[in-house]
Design a protein around this motif. Structure first.
Motif, PDB file in Angstrom:
ATOM      1  N   ILE A  16      -0.955   5.467  -7.345  1.00  0.00           N
ATOM      2  CA  ILE A  16      -0.905   4.194  -8.075  1.00  0.00           C
ATOM      3  C   ILE A  16      -1.250   3.062  -7.127  1.00  0.00           C
ATOM      4  N   ARG A  17      -1.787   2.014  -7.691  1.00  0.00           N
ATOM      5  CA  ARG A  17      -2.028   0.772  -6.953  1.00  0.00           C
ATOM      6  C   ARG A  17      -1.512  -0.366  -7.818  1.00  0.00           C
ATOM      7  N   VAL A  18      -0.659  -1.177  -7.225  1.00  0.00           N
ATOM      8  CA  VAL A  18      -0.107  -2.345  -7.907  1.00  0.00           C
ATOM      9  C   VAL A  18      -0.390  -3.541  -7.018  1.00  0.00           C
ATOM     10  N   SER A  19      -0.975  -4.582  -7.594  1.00  0.00           N
ATOM     11  CA  SER A  19      -1.215  -5.778  -6.787  1.00  0.00           C
ATOM     12  C   SER A  19      -0.676  -6.999  -7.509  1.00  0.00           C
ATOM     13  N   ARG A  20      -0.337  -7.978  -6.698  1.00  0.00           N
ATOM     14  CA  ARG A  20       0.207  -9.227  -7.230  1.00  0.00           C
ATOM     15  C   ARG A  20      -0.158 -10.351  -6.265  1.00  0.00           C
ATOM     16  N   GLN A  21      -0.562 -11.466  -6.840  1.00  0.00           N
ATOM     17  CA  GLN A  21      -0.796 -12.662  -6.042  1.00  0.00           C
ATOM     18  C   GLN A  21       0.500 -13.445  -5.997  1.00  0.00           C
ATOM     19  N   VAL A  22       0.961 -13.764  -4.779  1.00  0.00           N
ATOM     20  CA  VAL A  22       2.237 -14.445  -4.601  1.00  0.00           C
ATOM     21  C   VAL A  22       2.016 -15.807  -3.956  1.00  0.00           C
ATOM     22  N   SER A  23       2.946 -16.697  -4.184  1.00  0.00           N
ATOM     23  CA  SER A  23       2.889 -18.057  -3.630  1.00  0.00           C
ATOM     24  C   SER A  23       3.521 -18.098  -2.245  1.00  0.00           C
ATOM     25  N   LEU A  24       2.971 -17.314  -1.351  1.00  0.00           N
ATOM     26  CA  LEU A  24       3.435 -17.240   0.034  1.00  0.00           C
ATOM     27  C   LEU A  24       2.216 -17.182   0.945  1.00  0.00           C
ATOM     28  N   ASN A  26       0.032 -15.658   3.992  1.00  0.00           N
ATOM     29  CA  ASN A  26      -0.180 -14.269   4.362  1.00  0.00           C
ATOM     30  C   ASN A  26       0.877 -13.809   5.361  1.00  0.00           C
ATOM     31  N   GLU A  27       1.194 -14.663   6.333  1.00  0.00           N
ATOM     32  CA  GLU A  27       2.181 -14.315   7.347  1.00  0.00           C
ATOM     33  C   GLU A  27       3.577 -14.131   6.742  1.00  0.00           C
ATOM     34  N   ALA A  28       3.951 -15.014   5.825  1.00  0.00           N
ATOM     35  CA  ALA A  28       5.270 -14.920   5.196  1.00  0.00           C
ATOM     36  C   ALA A  28       5.382 -13.665   4.333  1.00  0.00           C
ATOM     37  N   ALA A  29       4.334 -13.351   3.582  1.00  0.00           N
ATOM     38  CA  ALA A  29       4.344 -12.153   2.736  1.00  0.00           C
ATOM     39  C   ALA A  29       4.436 -10.897   3.604  1.00  0.00           C
ATOM     40  N   PHE A  30       3.641 -10.858   4.674  1.00  0.00           N
ATOM     41  CA  PHE A  30       3.671  -9.718   5.592  1.00  0.00           C
ATOM     42  C   PHE A  30       5.058  -9.559   6.211  1.00  0.00           C
ATOM     43  N   LEU A  31       5.614 -10.638   6.708  1.00  0.00           N
ATOM     44  CA  LEU A  31       6.930 -10.600   7.340  1.00  0.00           C
ATOM     45  C   LEU A  31       8.005 -10.177   6.340  1.00  0.00           C
ATOM     46  N   GLY A  32       7.875 -10.618   5.074  1.00  0.00           N
ATOM     47  CA  GLY A  32       8.834 -10.232   4.048  1.00  0.00           C
ATOM     48  C   GLY A  32       8.883  -8.735   3.827  1.00  0.00           C
ATOM     49  N   PHE A  33       7.770  -8.063   4.073  1.00  0.00           N
ATOM     50  CA  PHE A  33       7.760  -6.603   3.944  1.00  0.00           C
ATOM     51  C   PHE A  33       8.085  -5.932   5.269  1.00  0.00           C
ATOM     52  N   TYR A  34       7.574  -6.458   6.355  1.00  0.00           N
ATOM     53  CA  TYR A  34       7.720  -5.824   7.667  1.00  0.00           C
ATOM     54  C   TYR A  34       9.133  -5.925   8.228  1.00  0.00           C
ATOM     55  N   ARG A  79      -1.628 -20.840   1.008  1.00  0.00           N
ATOM     56  CA  ARG A  79      -0.300 -20.625   0.416  1.00  0.00           C
ATOM     57  C   ARG A  79      -0.273 -19.525  -0.639  1.00  0.00           C
ATOM     58  N   GLU A  80      -1.336 -18.784  -0.752  1.00  0.00           N
ATOM     59  CA  GLU A  80      -1.409 -17.705  -1.742  1.00  0.00           C
ATOM     60  C   GLU A  80      -1.882 -16.433  -1.047  1.00  0.00           C
ATOM     61  N   THR A  81      -1.242 -15.327  -1.373  1.00  0.00           N
ATOM     62  CA  THR A  81      -1.591 -14.035  -0.780  1.00  0.00           C
ATOM     63  C   THR A  81      -1.604 -12.978  -1.866  1.00  0.00           C
ATOM     64  N   GLU A  82      -2.564 -12.093  -1.791  1.00  0.00           N
ATOM     65  CA  GLU A  82      -2.580 -10.938  -2.683  1.00  0.00           C
ATOM     66  C   GLU A  82      -1.973  -9.767  -1.926  1.00  0.00           C
ATOM     67  N   ILE A  83      -0.984  -9.147  -2.539  1.00  0.00           N
ATOM     68  CA  ILE A  83      -0.336  -7.968  -1.964  1.00  0.00           C
ATOM     69  C   ILE A  83      -0.710  -6.778  -2.834  1.00  0.00           C
ATOM     70  N   GLU A  84      -1.177  -5.702  -2.198  1.00  0.00           N
ATOM     71  CA  GLU A  84      -1.501  -4.486  -2.933  1.00  0.00           C
ATOM     72  C   GLU A  84      -0.701  -3.332  -2.351  1.00  0.00           C
ATOM     73  N   VAL A  85       0.032  -2.653  -3.210  1.00  0.00           N
ATOM     74  CA  VAL A  85       0.806  -1.472  -2.822  1.00  0.00           C
ATOM     75  C   VAL A  85       0.069  -0.251  -3.340  1.00  0.00           C
ATOM     76  N   GLU A  86      -0.181   0.690  -2.442  1.00  0.00           N
ATOM     77  CA  GLU A  86      -0.756   1.980  -2.841  1.00  0.00           C
ATOM     78  C   GLU A  86       0.273   3.054  -2.517  1.00  0.00           C
ATOM     79  N   HIS A  87       0.678   3.772  -3.548  1.00  0.00           N
ATOM     80  CA  HIS A  87       1.695   4.824  -3.400  1.00  0.00           C
ATOM     81  C   HIS A  87       1.040   6.137  -3.815  1.00  0.00           C
ATOM     82  N   ARG A  88       0.983   7.078  -2.872  1.00  0.00           N
ATOM     83  CA  ARG A  88       0.280   8.342  -3.083  1.00  0.00           C
ATOM     84  C   ARG A  88       1.252   9.513  -3.215  1.00  0.00           C
ATOM     85  N   ARG A  89       0.681  10.653  -3.596  1.00  0.00           N
ATOM     86  CA  ARG A  89       1.385  11.937  -3.683  1.00  0.00           C
ATOM     87  C   ARG A  89       2.539  11.934  -4.673  1.00  0.00           C
TER      88      ARG A  89
END
Length: 118
Positions: A16-24, A26-34, A79-89
């Protein structure tokens, strides 16, 4: 938000691939996940970071310990970042559909948690 479901071959299962554009940024979005402390505030699952590439990609092991999760970050504007999650297997179509819903909700929670309150 974009959602896709595919099954590349029988051995790999569903993807599956799910993407969303967020009001963050790029650095803030990355840090929020990392950052584990930030991630625990919005993600109702335990993932293990295997590799991270600047502020563009995080490769993770899912709850079961399998290296099946990639998260990509692409700056749209300052101030906008697209985040895409790819979940396999994923073992079944039902599980894949469940995980699409899970990630759609999780990315929404990420934004709601990390966007400064006005």
């Amino acid at each position: 938000m974009t959602n896709t479901l595919s099954r590349p071959d029988r051995q790999c299962g569903f993807v599956i691939r799910v993407s969303r554009q967020v009001s963050l940024s790029n650095e803030a979005a990355f840090l929020g996940f990392y950052d584990g402390r930030l991630r625990d505030k919005w993600l109702d699952a335990t993932v293990t970071i295997r590799k991270a590439f600047a502020t563009s990609l995080v490769k993770c092991n899912w709850i079961d310990g399998q290296p099946t999760l990639d998260v990509r970050f692409r700056a749209v504007t300052g101030r906008e970042t697209e985040i895409e999650v790819e979940h396999r297997r994923l073992p079944s179509k039902l599980e894949a559909l469940r995980m699409k819903d899970f990630w759609s909700s999780a990315l929404e929670r990420l934004e709601l948690t990390l966007v400064p309150k006005r």
